[in-house]
Design a protein around this motif. Structure first.
Motif, short mmCIF file in Angstrom:
data_model
loop_
_atom_site.label_atom_id
_atom_site.label_comp_id
_atom_site.label_asym_id
_atom_site.label_seq_id
_atom_site.Cartn_x
_atom_site.Cartn_y
_atom_site.Cartn_z
N ARG A 105 0.87 -1.19 0.00
CA ARG A 105 0.00 0.00 0.00
C ARG A 105 0.90 1.23 0.00
O ARG A 105 1.97 1.25 0.66
CB ARG A 105 -0.92 0.04 1.24
CG ARG A 105 -1.70 -1.23 1.51
CD ARG A 105 -2.61 -1.64 0.38
NE ARG A 105 -3.74 -0.75 0.18
CZ ARG A 105 -4.94 -0.93 0.77
NH1 ARG A 105 -5.13 -1.93 1.62
NH2 ARG A 105 -5.93 -0.12 0.50
N ASN A 106 0.48 2.30 -0.71
CA ASN A 106 1.35 3.46 -0.89
C ASN A 106 0.55 4.75 -0.86
O ASN A 106 -0.62 4.78 -1.28
CB ASN A 106 2.09 3.36 -2.23
CG ASN A 106 2.94 2.11 -2.33
OD1 ASN A 106 4.06 2.07 -1.88
ND2 ASN A 106 2.38 1.06 -2.94
N PHE A 107 1.20 5.81 -0.36
CA PHE A 107 0.60 7.14 -0.30
C PHE A 107 1.46 8.12 -1.09
O PHE A 107 2.69 8.06 -1.07
CB PHE A 107 0.50 7.66 1.14
CG PHE A 107 -0.31 6.79 2.07
CD1 PHE A 107 -1.39 6.06 1.61
CD2 PHE A 107 0.02 6.73 3.41
CE1 PHE A 107 -2.14 5.28 2.48
CE2 PHE A 107 -0.72 5.96 4.29
CZ PHE A 107 -1.81 5.22 3.82
N ILE A 167 2.08 12.13 -1.02
CA ILE A 167 1.81 13.20 -0.06
C ILE A 167 2.38 14.53 -0.55
O ILE A 167 3.57 14.63 -0.87
CB ILE A 167 2.42 12.89 1.32
CG1 ILE A 167 2.00 11.49 1.79
CG2 ILE A 167 2.02 13.94 2.34
CD1 ILE A 167 3.12 10.49 1.79
N LEU A 172 1.36 9.62 9.70
CA LEU A 172 2.01 8.78 8.69
C LEU A 172 3.05 7.85 9.30
O LEU A 172 3.31 6.76 8.76
CB LEU A 172 2.67 9.66 7.62
CG LEU A 172 1.72 10.42 6.70
CD1 LEU A 172 2.50 11.40 5.82
CD2 LEU A 172 0.90 9.47 5.83
N TYR A 186 2.15 4.29 9.68
CA TYR A 186 2.00 3.45 8.49
C TYR A 186 3.37 3.04 7.97
O TYR A 186 3.71 3.25 6.79
CB TYR A 186 1.21 4.21 7.43
CG TYR A 186 -0.23 4.45 7.81
CD1 TYR A 186 -1.25 3.58 7.41
CD2 TYR A 186 -0.57 5.55 8.59
CE1 TYR A 186 -2.56 3.81 7.78
CE2 TYR A 186 -1.90 5.79 8.96
CZ TYR A 186 -2.88 4.91 8.55
OH TYR A 186 -4.18 5.13 8.92
N CYS A 211 3.74 0.98 4.78
CA CYS A 211 3.29 1.59 3.53
C CYS A 211 4.41 2.43 2.91
O CYS A 211 5.25 3.00 3.62
CB CYS A 211 2.07 2.48 3.78
SG CYS A 211 0.62 1.59 4.38
N LEU A 236 5.73 5.77 1.32
CA LEU A 236 5.38 7.19 1.44
C LEU A 236 6.20 7.98 0.43
O LEU A 236 7.43 8.06 0.55
CB LEU A 236 5.65 7.70 2.85
CG LEU A 236 5.07 6.90 4.02
CD1 LEU A 236 5.48 7.52 5.35
CD2 LEU A 236 3.55 6.82 3.91
N VAL A 261 -0.55 4.82 -6.55
CA VAL A 261 -0.73 4.78 -5.09
C VAL A 261 -2.16 4.46 -4.72
O VAL A 261 -3.08 4.50 -5.54
CB VAL A 261 -0.29 6.11 -4.44
CG1 VAL A 261 1.18 6.39 -4.72
CG2 VAL A 261 -1.17 7.27 -4.90
N VAL A 290 -3.68 6.14 -2.01
CA VAL A 290 -4.31 7.36 -1.51
C VAL A 290 -3.40 8.55 -1.80
O VAL A 290 -2.17 8.45 -1.67
CB VAL A 290 -4.57 7.29 0.02
CG1 VAL A 290 -5.34 8.53 0.50
CG2 VAL A 290 -5.33 6.03 0.41
N VAL A 298 -2.57 12.26 -0.34
CA VAL A 298 -2.71 12.85 0.99
C VAL A 298 -2.12 14.26 1.01
O VAL A 298 -1.09 14.52 0.38
CB VAL A 298 -1.97 11.99 2.05
CG1 VAL A 298 -2.27 12.50 3.46
CG2 VAL A 298 -2.33 10.53 1.92
N LEU A 307 -7.30 8.38 6.63
CA LEU A 307 -6.46 7.48 5.85
C LEU A 307 -7.04 6.07 5.83
O LEU A 307 -7.09 5.41 4.78
CB LEU A 307 -5.04 7.46 6.41
CG LEU A 307 -4.20 8.72 6.20
CD1 LEU A 307 -2.89 8.62 6.99
CD2 LEU A 307 -3.90 8.94 4.73
#
Length: 393
Positions: free
Chosen positions: A207-209, A211, A234, A237, A240, A242, A288, A290, A292, A339
């Motif tokens: 899973r990846n964000f 930002i 963050l 996580y 995940c 970032l 990704v 999400v 953010v 999130l």
């Protein structure tokens, strides 16, 4: 009937406005009825922001003039001085290029300085993205100010068009065309995950964000406090990936960058890039889980990629948003809850309220109907219909 190409000078001051304006610039460059000139200023020319003028050149545009305005001081005083440098530098540029129109998008202080310069030099101004609302940033006031200086308005939505008319602008000059940034998404070939990993030197997790957090210049909660809450959230996580992009050049931008660099140095699951560039940014957004932060991209482009967005604080307050956007307060617990909700959100059927990706073609059709740009300099304030009794002092 025009006997020579219409000279249009596009002024871009950051990665943000260029990424949205690029499809219109490409159409103008490639159409023989227009003569496009390009002016790069602002963070495009600053090493600490990634020297993004190189992306403009990589897209096949010749940069006709460069106006350096970024100072080492990112307080309000420093930004005000940058605006002064822009006014002075752009005056010389416009005098040399003699455009029929100056072309701007959005609400940044660089755009405001360009609009002021065009106004006093008697140059008609085309403005994109007027009528939007971002209540948590002084960009909101700048956008409305540019609207009053503009001669022609290309807006993203019917709501935005109504607000521009509410500011006294003639409805005949307000055109709802959608946001040009979606044209790029329609036409662009995005990078795959393997390409991005090789390019960034970073391995995506399960899973990846993505930002991006900019200074919230009018929010009641200080930007540094908001950003600290985001980083605290963050940090939980750690499994995940970032992927951060750096803040813009608004007041406190450098302070936020220092906090970001320190955080990434402690987190093996995180990477920071000054500027991904438009194609890489959208490609990462596509990969990704999400988006953010408080960037407009989470509201504007992310819905077209069916990527949910967590929008923090009031910086984008009042802006049109799709159902893929989850708003939250700028504190650790609220961000964490948002999130978690975003990771469970199904966005495959989301519709983007900002248009269909055919904005540039609509714009060129409208511009080709203008015989005399100078005639648009003369404006009348159009009052709204009376809604009741007159106001009496």
């Amino acid at each position: 009937m025009r006997t020579k190409p219409m000279r249009i000078c596009a002024v871009t001051g950051s990665r943000a406005d260029y990424g949205l304006l690029q499809p219109v610039m490409a159409e103008l460059r490639d159409d023989g009825e227009f003569d496009l000139s390009v002016v790069a200023t602002g963070t495009h020319l600053a090493p600490e922001f990634g020297l993004t003028y190189r992306e403009i050149e990589a897209d096949g545009f010749a940069i006709d003039s460069r106006v350096e305005i970024v100072t080492p001081d990112d307080t309000g005083i420093g930004v005000a001085k940058s605006m002064g440098l822009a006014l002075s530098g752009l005056a010389d540029v416009f005098a040399a290029l003699k455009p029929d129109f100056v072309l701007l998008l959005g609400d940044r202080f660089e755009a405001l300085a360009a609009a002021e310069t065009a106004l006093v030099m008697g140059l008609p101004l085309i403005h994109f993205s007027g009528g939007d609302v971002t209540e948590g940033s002084f960009d909101d006031a700048m956008r409305h100010a540019i609207t009053k200086m503009a001669s022609l308005h290309f807006v993203a939505s019917a709501d935005a068009g109504r607000r521009v008319r509410q500011l006294g602008e003639d409805a005949a000059r307000v055109h709802v065309v959608g946001d040009p940034g979606l044209d790029a998404l329609r036409c662009m070939t995005l990078m795959c995950r393997d390409e991005l990993e090789n390019d960034l030197g970073f391995r995506f997790r399960e899973r990846n964000f993505l930002i991006t957090f900019h200074p919230a210049t009018l929010d009641m909660v200080p930007s540094l406090d908001q950003f600290a809450a985001l980083l605290e959230a963050l940090a939980e996580y750690d499994v995940c990936g970032l992927i951060f992009t750096k803040p813009n050049a608004d007041p406190e931008g450098r302070a936020l960058t220092a906090e970001l660099d320190a955080f990434v140095a402690r987190q093996e699951n995180a990477v920071v890039v000054a500027s991904l560039g438009h194609r890489r940014y959208l490609s990462v957004m596509n990969e990704v889980d999400v988006v953010v932060g408080n960037s407009s991209s989470g509201l504007l482009e992310a819905p077209s990629l069916h990527t949910p967005a967590v929008n923090i604080g009031d910086r984008q307050g009042g802006r049109l948003r799709a159902a893929s956007v989850i708003d939250c307060a700028p504190d650790r617990r609220a961000i964490g809850a948002a999130l978690n909700a975003a990771l469970e959100l199904d966005c495959k059927d989301i519709e983007n309220p900002y248009g269909d990706g055919y904005t540039a073609a609509r714009v060129l059709c409208i511009l080709k109907e203008i015989a005399d740009p100078g005639a648009l300099l003369h404006k009348k304030f159009v009052d709204l219909p009376s809604a009741g009794d007159a106001f009496h002092v």
